[in-house]
Design a protein around this motif. Structure first.
Motif, PDB file in Angstrom:
ATOM      1  N   LEU A 187     -22.430 -31.495  20.589  1.00 33.98           N
ATOM      2  CA  LEU A 187     -21.609 -32.667  20.943  1.00 33.98           C
ATOM      3  C   LEU A 187     -22.323 -33.600  21.921  1.00 33.98           C
ATOM      4  CD1 LEU A 187     -18.112 -30.968  21.373  1.00 33.98           C
ATOM      5  CD2 LEU A 187     -19.037 -32.140  19.358  1.00 33.98           C
ATOM      6  N   HIS A 188     -23.584 -33.326  22.209  1.00 37.22           N
ATOM      7  CA  HIS A 188     -24.330 -34.119  23.184  1.00 37.22           C
ATOM      8  C   HIS A 188     -25.176 -35.172  22.483  1.00 37.22           C
ATOM      9  CE1 HIS A 188     -23.441 -31.147  26.396  1.00 37.22           C
ATOM     10  NE2 HIS A 188     -23.522 -30.274  25.394  1.00 37.22           N
ATOM     11  N   ARG A 189     -25.566 -36.171  23.270  1.00 39.44           N
ATOM     12  CA  ARG A 189     -26.504 -37.182  22.795  1.00 39.44           C
ATOM     13  C   ARG A 189     -27.781 -37.121  23.620  1.00 39.44           C
ATOM     14  NH1 ARG A 189     -24.180 -42.860  20.578  1.00 39.44           N
ATOM     15  NH2 ARG A 189     -22.830 -42.020  18.948  1.00 39.44           N
ATOM     16  N   ILE A 190     -28.888 -37.298  22.947  1.00 43.73           N
ATOM     17  CA  ILE A 190     -30.190 -37.308  23.604  1.00 43.73           C
ATOM     18  C   ILE A 190     -30.836 -38.661  23.342  1.00 43.73           C
ATOM     19  CG2 ILE A 190     -32.461 -36.224  23.757  1.00 43.73           C
ATOM     20  CD1 ILE A 190     -31.204 -33.687  22.608  1.00 43.73           C
ATOM     21  N   SER A 191     -31.269 -39.331  24.392  1.00 46.30           N
ATOM     22  CA  SER A 191     -31.920 -40.632  24.262  1.00 46.30           C
ATOM     23  C   SER A 191     -33.433 -40.455  24.356  1.00 46.30           C
ATOM     24  CB  SER A 191     -31.456 -41.593  25.362  1.00 46.30           C
ATOM     25  OG  SER A 191     -30.083 -41.875  25.236  1.00 46.30           O
ATOM     26  N   LEU A 192     -34.136 -41.077  23.437  1.00 49.41           N
ATOM     27  CA  LEU A 192     -35.593 -41.136  23.480  1.00 49.41           C
ATOM     28  C   LEU A 192     -35.999 -42.592  23.630  1.00 49.41           C
ATOM     29  CD1 LEU A 192     -38.495 -40.005  23.090  1.00 49.41           C
ATOM     30  CD2 LEU A 192     -38.164 -40.409  20.631  1.00 49.41           C
ATOM     31  N   GLY A 234     -45.680 -44.670  26.085  1.00 53.59           N
ATOM     32  CA  GLY A 234     -45.014 -43.722  26.952  1.00 53.59           C
ATOM     33  C   GLY A 234     -43.696 -43.303  26.346  1.00 53.59           C
ATOM     34  N   TYR A 235     -43.228 -42.107  26.726  1.00 52.08           N
ATOM     35  CA  TYR A 235     -42.003 -41.535  26.151  1.00 52.08           C
ATOM     36  C   TYR A 235     -41.139 -40.964  27.268  1.00 52.08           C
ATOM     37  CZ  TYR A 235     -44.759 -41.756  21.861  1.00 52.08           C
ATOM     38  OH  TYR A 235     -45.531 -42.201  20.811  1.00 52.08           O
ATOM     39  N   ALA A 236     -39.848 -41.200  27.162  1.00 52.96           N
ATOM     40  CA  ALA A 236     -38.880 -40.636  28.097  1.00 52.96           C
ATOM     41  C   ALA A 236     -37.734 -40.039  27.285  1.00 52.96           C
ATOM     42  CB  ALA A 236     -38.352 -41.700  29.051  1.00 52.96           C
ATOM     43  N   LEU A 237     -37.460 -38.771  27.518  1.00 55.71           N
ATOM     44  CA  LEU A 237     -36.404 -38.053  26.809  1.00 55.71           C
ATOM     45  C   LEU A 237     -35.349 -37.665  27.834  1.00 55.71           C
ATOM     46  CD1 LEU A 237     -36.074 -37.189  23.828  1.00 55.71           C
ATOM     47  CD2 LEU A 237     -37.068 -34.982  24.454  1.00 55.71           C
ATOM     48  N   VAL A 238     -34.086 -38.041  27.590  1.00 51.44           N
ATOM     49  CA  VAL A 238     -33.041 -37.881  28.600  1.00 51.44           C
ATOM     50  C   VAL A 238     -31.762 -37.353  27.957  1.00 51.44           C
ATOM     51  CG1 VAL A 238     -31.870 -38.975  30.550  1.00 51.44           C
ATOM     52  CG2 VAL A 238     -33.945 -40.014  29.614  1.00 51.44           C
ATOM     53  N   SER A 239     -31.113 -36.386  28.613  1.00 49.26           N
ATOM     54  CA  SER A 239     -29.822 -35.890  28.134  1.00 49.26           C
ATOM     55  C   SER A 239     -29.225 -34.941  29.167  1.00 49.26           C
ATOM     56  CB  SER A 239     -29.982 -35.167  26.794  1.00 49.26           C
ATOM     57  OG  SER A 239     -28.724 -34.712  26.312  1.00 49.26           O
ATOM     58  N   ASP A 240     -27.954 -34.589  28.955  1.00 49.00           N
ATOM     59  CA  ASP A 240     -27.324 -33.566  29.787  1.00 49.00           C
ATOM     60  C   ASP A 240     -27.401 -32.196  29.131  1.00 49.00           C
ATOM     61  OD1 ASP A 240     -25.604 -34.114  27.714  1.00 49.00           O
ATOM     62  OD2 ASP A 240     -23.799 -34.270  28.958  1.00 49.00           O
ATOM     63  N   VAL A 241     -28.154 -32.063  28.031  1.00 48.95           N
ATOM     64  CA  VAL A 241     -28.367 -30.739  27.448  1.00 48.95           C
ATOM     65  C   VAL A 241     -29.304 -29.953  28.351  1.00 48.95           C
ATOM     66  CG1 VAL A 241     -28.048 -31.622  25.107  1.00 48.95           C
ATOM     67  CG2 VAL A 241     -30.366 -31.445  26.055  1.00 48.95           C
ATOM     68  N   LEU A 248     -37.730 -28.302  23.545  1.00 42.10           N
ATOM     69  CA  LEU A 248     -37.877 -28.024  22.111  1.00 42.10           C
ATOM     70  C   LEU A 248     -37.964 -29.326  21.324  1.00 42.10           C
ATOM     71  CD1 LEU A 248     -37.939 -26.112  19.693  1.00 42.10           C
ATOM     72  CD2 LEU A 248     -35.422 -26.045  19.779  1.00 42.10           C
ATOM     73  N   LEU A 249     -37.101 -30.298  21.653  1.00 42.12           N
ATOM     74  CA  LEU A 249     -37.141 -31.575  20.953  1.00 42.12           C
ATOM     75  C   LEU A 249     -38.456 -32.304  21.246  1.00 42.12           C
ATOM     76  CD1 LEU A 249     -35.992 -33.789  19.213  1.00 42.12           C
ATOM     77  CD2 LEU A 249     -34.653 -34.582  21.183  1.00 42.12           C
ATOM     78  N   ALA A 250     -38.919 -32.238  22.486  1.00 43.77           N
ATOM     79  CA  ALA A 250     -40.187 -32.881  22.838  1.00 43.77           C
ATOM     80  C   ALA A 250     -41.335 -32.300  22.029  1.00 43.77           C
ATOM     81  CB  ALA A 250     -40.468 -32.733  24.329  1.00 43.77           C
ATOM     82  N   SER A 251     -41.317 -30.991  21.806  1.00 45.04           N
ATOM     83  CA  SER A 251     -42.381 -30.370  21.009  1.00 45.04           C
ATOM     84  C   SER A 251     -42.327 -30.843  19.564  1.00 45.04           C
ATOM     85  CB  SER A 251     -42.262 -28.852  21.081  1.00 45.04           C
ATOM     86  OG  SER A 251     -41.089 -28.392  20.440  1.00 45.04           O
ATOM     87  N   LYS A 252     -41.125 -31.118  19.076  1.00 46.30           N
ATOM     88  CA  LYS A 252     -41.009 -31.612  17.700  1.00 46.30           C
ATOM     89  C   LYS A 252     -41.424 -33.086  17.602  1.00 46.30           C
ATOM     90  CE  LYS A 252     -37.340 -28.415  16.294  1.00 46.30           C
ATOM     91  NZ  LYS A 252     -36.074 -28.241  15.551  1.00 46.30           N
ATOM     92  N   LEU A 253     -41.259 -33.818  18.694  1.00 40.90           N
ATOM     93  CA  LEU A 253     -41.635 -35.235  18.701  1.00 40.90           C
ATOM     94  C   LEU A 253     -43.129 -35.435  18.920  1.00 40.90           C
ATOM     95  CD1 LEU A 253     -38.688 -36.570  20.878  1.00 40.90           C
ATOM     96  CD2 LEU A 253     -39.095 -37.171  18.485  1.00 40.90           C
TER      97      LEU A 253
END
Length: 257
Positions: A187-192, A234-241, A248-253
C-alpha cells in the motif's frame, strides 16, 4: 563630489568608512535606499558561518587599503542604472539557493540532498495530480519524458509484482528538472527522482552496494532515502517502506552487469 561619486561609494558609506551628505538629492537618497535593501536581504537570507582568522586578517588589510581616497580621475566603475528595490530583492532571492550551496560547509551536503529528496516525495504525494502519465508500462512512461526533459532518465527496470510501476511526472530536484517515477510496494508509494548530477553536494562517505550501484543511505522525517549517481545522472529513491525494500528496488534499478 557629484551623484556618480556618491553612488560609487555607497557601500563604503554603509560600512562606516565614508559619510557623504545625501541631503537635497532625491536620486542619491533613492540609491541609498536600494543599497540598504540589498544589505538587509543579504543579512536575512544568507547563512552565516564563522570566518577563519586568516581570512579575517586578509579582509581587514583589504578594507584598510580600500578606505583611502580615490582620485576623481580614477573613479571606480559603479552601477549607473539603479533597479527598483523590489526587482533587486527578487533577483537576489533567485540567487540565494546557489549562494547557500556554495557557502554551506561540506558536511551539510548529505543533509541538503536528503532533505530535498523527502520534500519532493511529500510534494508528489500531496499533489492533486501526482502522475502526468499513468501507466505500468516502462515503454510508455520513459518515452513520455523525451518531450519534457533535456536528458533521458535511463531507467530500464519495468516494474514487477513486488514493485509495480505506477507512472511518472516532471518534478524538480534542488534547482533542476527531474524525472519523477512512482513505484508501488503493497500500500506504499516509492518515488524515484532522476536528474543531472553535476553541481550538487553529493555525500561521499558510508556508501553501500545495491546491485552495481554504490548508494548513500539515510532517513529524515520518517522516510528512508537512497542517493547514488551513475555517470552524468543522479538518483534519489524515497519512501516510508523499510530500508531493506528500498535497497532491493535500488538493486533492480541499477544497470545490469
Amino acid at each position: 563630489m557629484d551623484c556618480h561619486d556618491v553612488r560609487d561609494q555607497l557601500l563604503e558609506f554603509h560600512q562606516g568608512r565614508l559619510a557623504p551628505d545625501l541631503d537635497g538629492c532625491p536620486d542619491c537618497a533613492h540609491a541609498d535606499a536600494v543599497e540598504r535593501e540589498l544589505t538587509q536581504v543579504l543579512e536575512r537570507r544568507t547563512p552565516q558561518y564563522p570566518a577563519p582568522i586568516a581570512l579575517k586578517r586578509r579582509l581587514a588589510a583589504t578594507w584598510s587599503a580600500s578606505a583611502l581616497p580615490v582620485p576623481r580621475g580614477r573613479r571606480r566603475p559603479g552601477l549607473r542604472v539603479l533597479l527598483p528595490t523590489a526587482l533587486v530583492a527578487a533577483a537576489l532571492l533567485f540567487l540565494i539557493p546557489s549562494v547557500r550551496r556554495l557557502v554551506a560547509p561540506s558536511g551539510q551536503g548529505s543533509a541538503v540532498m536528503v532533505g530535498e529528496a523527502v520534500n519532493d516525495h511529500v510534494r508528489l504525494l500531496q499533489s492533486q495530480r501526482p502522475l502526468e502519465v499513468e501507466s505500468s508500462g516502462i515503454h510508455q512512461v520513459i518515452p513520455w519524458f523525451s518531450g519534457h526533459l533535456d536528458f533521458a532518465p535511463a531507467i530500464r527496470f519495468p516494474g514487477d509484482e513486488d514493485f509495480p510501476l505506477r507512472g511518472g511526472a516532471v518534478g524538480y530536484f534542488v534547482d533542476r528538472k527531474a524525472a519523477a517515477l512512482v513505484f508501488g510496494r503493497r500500500l506504499h508509494r516509492i518515488s524515484l527522482f532522476v536528474f543531472k548530477a553535476d553541481g550538487l553536494p553529493w555525500p561521499t562517505g558510508r556508501l553501500e552496494p545495491a546491485g552495481r550501484a554504490e548508494v548513500y543511505r539515510s532517513s529524515a522525517r520518517g522516510f528512508n532515502v537512497l542517493l547514488w549517481r551513475e555517470g552524468e545522472l543522479g538518483y534519489a529513491l524515497v519512501s516510508d517502506v523499510n530500508v531493506g525494500d528500498l535497497m532491493l528496488l535500488a538493486s533492480k534499478l541499477s544497470p545490469p552487469a
